[in-house]
Structures are given as structure tokens and as C-alpha cells.
Scaffold this active site. Structure first.
Site, PDB file in Angstrom:
ATOM      1  N   HIS A 101      51.684  39.758  43.442  1.00  0.00           N
ATOM      2  CA  HIS A 101      50.866  37.499  44.613  1.00  0.00           C
ATOM      3  C   HIS A 101      51.806  36.078  43.784  1.00  0.00           C
ATOM      4  O   HIS A 101      51.419  36.570  42.893  1.00  0.00           O
ATOM      5  CB  HIS A 101      49.911  37.098  44.517  1.00  0.00           C
ATOM      6  CG  HIS A 101      48.434  37.803  42.829  1.00  0.00           C
ATOM      7  ND1 HIS A 101      48.304  39.405  42.431  1.00  0.00           N
ATOM      8  CD2 HIS A 101      48.195  37.546  42.342  1.00  0.00           C
ATOM      9  CE1 HIS A 101      48.456  38.872  41.544  1.00  0.00           C
ATOM     10  NE2 HIS A 101      48.173  37.966  40.944  1.00  0.00           N
ATOM     11  N   HIS A 103      50.601  32.863  42.729  1.00  0.00           N
ATOM     12  CA  HIS A 103      50.037  31.537  43.136  1.00  0.00           C
ATOM     13  C   HIS A 103      50.104  30.332  43.164  1.00  0.00           C
ATOM     14  O   HIS A 103      51.225  29.993  42.904  1.00  0.00           O
ATOM     15  CB  HIS A 103      49.010  31.291  41.144  1.00  0.00           C
ATOM     16  CG  HIS A 103      48.913  32.747  40.706  1.00  0.00           C
ATOM     17  ND1 HIS A 103      47.175  32.909  40.770  1.00  0.00           N
ATOM     18  CD2 HIS A 103      48.904  33.894  40.343  1.00  0.00           C
ATOM     19  CE1 HIS A 103      46.440  34.036  40.494  1.00  0.00           C
ATOM     20  NE2 HIS A 103      47.519  34.281  39.893  1.00  0.00           N
TER      21      HIS A 103
HETATM   22  P1  5GP Z   1      46.751  37.511  38.433  1.00  0.00           P
HETATM   23  O1  5GP Z   1      45.160  36.917  37.090  1.00  0.00           O
HETATM   24  O2  5GP Z   1      46.219  39.288  38.865  1.00  0.00           O
HETATM   25  O3  5GP Z   1      47.523  36.522  38.312  1.00  0.00           O
HETATM   26  O4  5GP Z   1      45.768  36.795  39.236  1.00  0.00           O
HETATM   27  C1  5GP Z   1      44.226  37.199  40.105  1.00  0.00           C
HETATM   28  C2  5GP Z   1      43.844  36.676  40.928  1.00  0.00           C
HETATM   29  O5  5GP Z   1      43.423  36.406  42.456  1.00  0.00           O
HETATM   30  C3  5GP Z   1      42.469  35.554  40.564  1.00  0.00           C
HETATM   31  O6  5GP Z   1      43.238  34.056  41.110  1.00  0.00           O
HETATM   32  C4  5GP Z   1      41.483  35.907  40.444  1.00  0.00           C
HETATM   33  O7  5GP Z   1      40.694  34.477  41.358  1.00  0.00           O
HETATM   34  C5  5GP Z   1      41.759  36.192  42.848  1.00  0.00           C
HETATM   35  N1  5GP Z   1      41.719  37.295  43.424  1.00  0.00           N
HETATM   36  C6  5GP Z   1      40.913  38.547  42.649  1.00  0.00           C
HETATM   37  N2  5GP Z   1      40.200  39.200  43.412  1.00  0.00           N
HETATM   38  C7  5GP Z   1      39.969  38.389  45.204  1.00  0.00           C
HETATM   39  C8  5GP Z   1      39.584  38.615  46.496  1.00  0.00           C
HETATM   40  O8  5GP Z   1      38.798  38.923  46.458  1.00  0.00           O
HETATM   41  N3  5GP Z   1      39.850  37.280  47.049  1.00  0.00           N
HETATM   42  C9  5GP Z   1      40.364  36.376  47.004  1.00  0.00           C
HETATM   43  N4  5GP Z   1      40.622  36.148  47.465  1.00  0.00           N
HETATM   44  N5  5GP Z   1      41.305  36.352  45.089  1.00  0.00           N
HETATM   45  C10 5GP Z   1      41.001  37.255  45.024  1.00  0.00           C
END
Ligand code: 5GP
Ligand code: ZN
Length: 136
Positions: A101, A103
Site C-alpha cells: 500500500h 500512503h
Molecule cells: P503500514 O504501517 O503497514 O504502512 O500501514 C498500514 C495502514 O493501514 C495504517 O495506516 C492503518 O491505519 C491502516 N489500516 C489497518 N487496518 C485497516 C483497515 O481495516 N481499514 C483501513 N481503512 N485502514 C487500515
């Protein structure tokens, strides 16, 4: 392809509801449930790739094109003052969901998320050695 028990596979393919800002054949853009700032959203490919290393290069390129389009639209709509693109790979880099993903983080003059770092002191020799390691 989807991966069993992957939350972003389920979101990207509509098995779990989300607040969608955009959708095409390859991607969805959804609002992050734990936003760093107002409007923080995520570009998620519909197929499962754990991280950037696993993504086909053309799909990675498409993700960046979509990021530009979303950044322009969101900056205008939210009257943001700037924008961060953040993309974490691996636990040590802050990745918590192991489905690629990107951001999309609108920034505002008064906001306070910590997305910067303190520069380290490094010698020219050290930089040269690192450069040689990367290029060897
Ligand atoms: P990472 O730390 O892996 O780069 O980012 C994961 C992101 O996914 C975090 O910003 C977290 O808030 C978001 N996130 C995790 N679970 C969910 C979910 O079930 N729905 C949505 N919309 N965002 C999620
Ligand atoms: Zn997945």
C-alpha cells in the site's frame, strides 16, 4: 490473486466495506481508519503483493501515476499545504499490513505527524563505501 486472511485483499475486492475514493481494474484508494492527518488514504492494488519488492514494475509505475492524480485532487479539495507519499516495506520499516500500500498523506501547516528524521553524521569515506556496496 488474493491471499486468504489478508485484510487488504478483502478490502480491495469489496469483501470488507471501506470508504472508497477511487477504483479501477487494478487499484482502490480508501481512507485510512487510523489517519496521520485529515484525508490520509491508501492506494491498494487488487492483487496481493506483500510489498514493493514483489510488485511487477509496471504496476508500481501505475501506483505512482495514481498517487500523483490523487495528490493533486486531495490537495485542492482539502486545501492542504503539502503532501507526503509514504510506502513501508518490512516490519523494521514500519509495515504492519503485509499487502502493498502507498500512503497518501495530505499535510497542513498546523499538523504534527512525525514523518521526518534527524540526519546522521557520516564521513565521505563511509558514503563512498556504501555507494560501492550498492553499485558492485
Ligand atoms: P503500514 O504501517 O503497514 O504502512 O500501514 C498500514 C495502514 O493501514 C495504517 O495506516 C492503518 O491505519 C491502516 N489500516 C489497518 N487496518 C485497516 C483497515 O481495516 N481499514 C483501513 N481503512 N485502514 C487500515
Ligand atoms: Zn492481500
Amino acid at each position: 490473486m488474493k491471499k486468504d486472511n489478508c485484510i487488504f485483499c478483502k478490502i480491495a475486492n469489496g469483501d470488507i466495506p471501506s470508504r472508497k475514493l477511487y477504483e479501477d481494474d487494478n487499484f482502490v484508494v480508501i481512507m485510512d481508519l487510523g489517519p496521520a492527518t485529515k484525508g490520509h488514504s491508501l492506494i491498494i492494488p487488487k492483487d496481493h503483493y506483500a510489498n514493493l519488492y514483489e510488485m511487477p514494475a509496471d504496476l508500481a509505475g501505475e501506483a505512482m501515476k495514481l498517487a500523483q492524480k490523487m495528490a493533486i485532487k486531495m490537495t485542492d479539495a482539502l486545501k492542504a499545504d503539502g503532501f507526503n507519499l509514504v510506502q513501508n516495506n518490512g516490519e523494521v520499516a514500519g509495515q504492519t499490513v503485509f499487502h502493498f500500500h502507498l500512503h497518501l498523506i495530505p499535510r497542513y501547516k498546523e499538523d504534527a505527524p512525525c514523518i521526518t528524521w534527524t540526519p546522521q553524521t557520516v564521513s565521505g569515506d563511509e558514503l563512498d563505501a556504501i555507494k560501492d556496496t550498492i553499485l558492485k
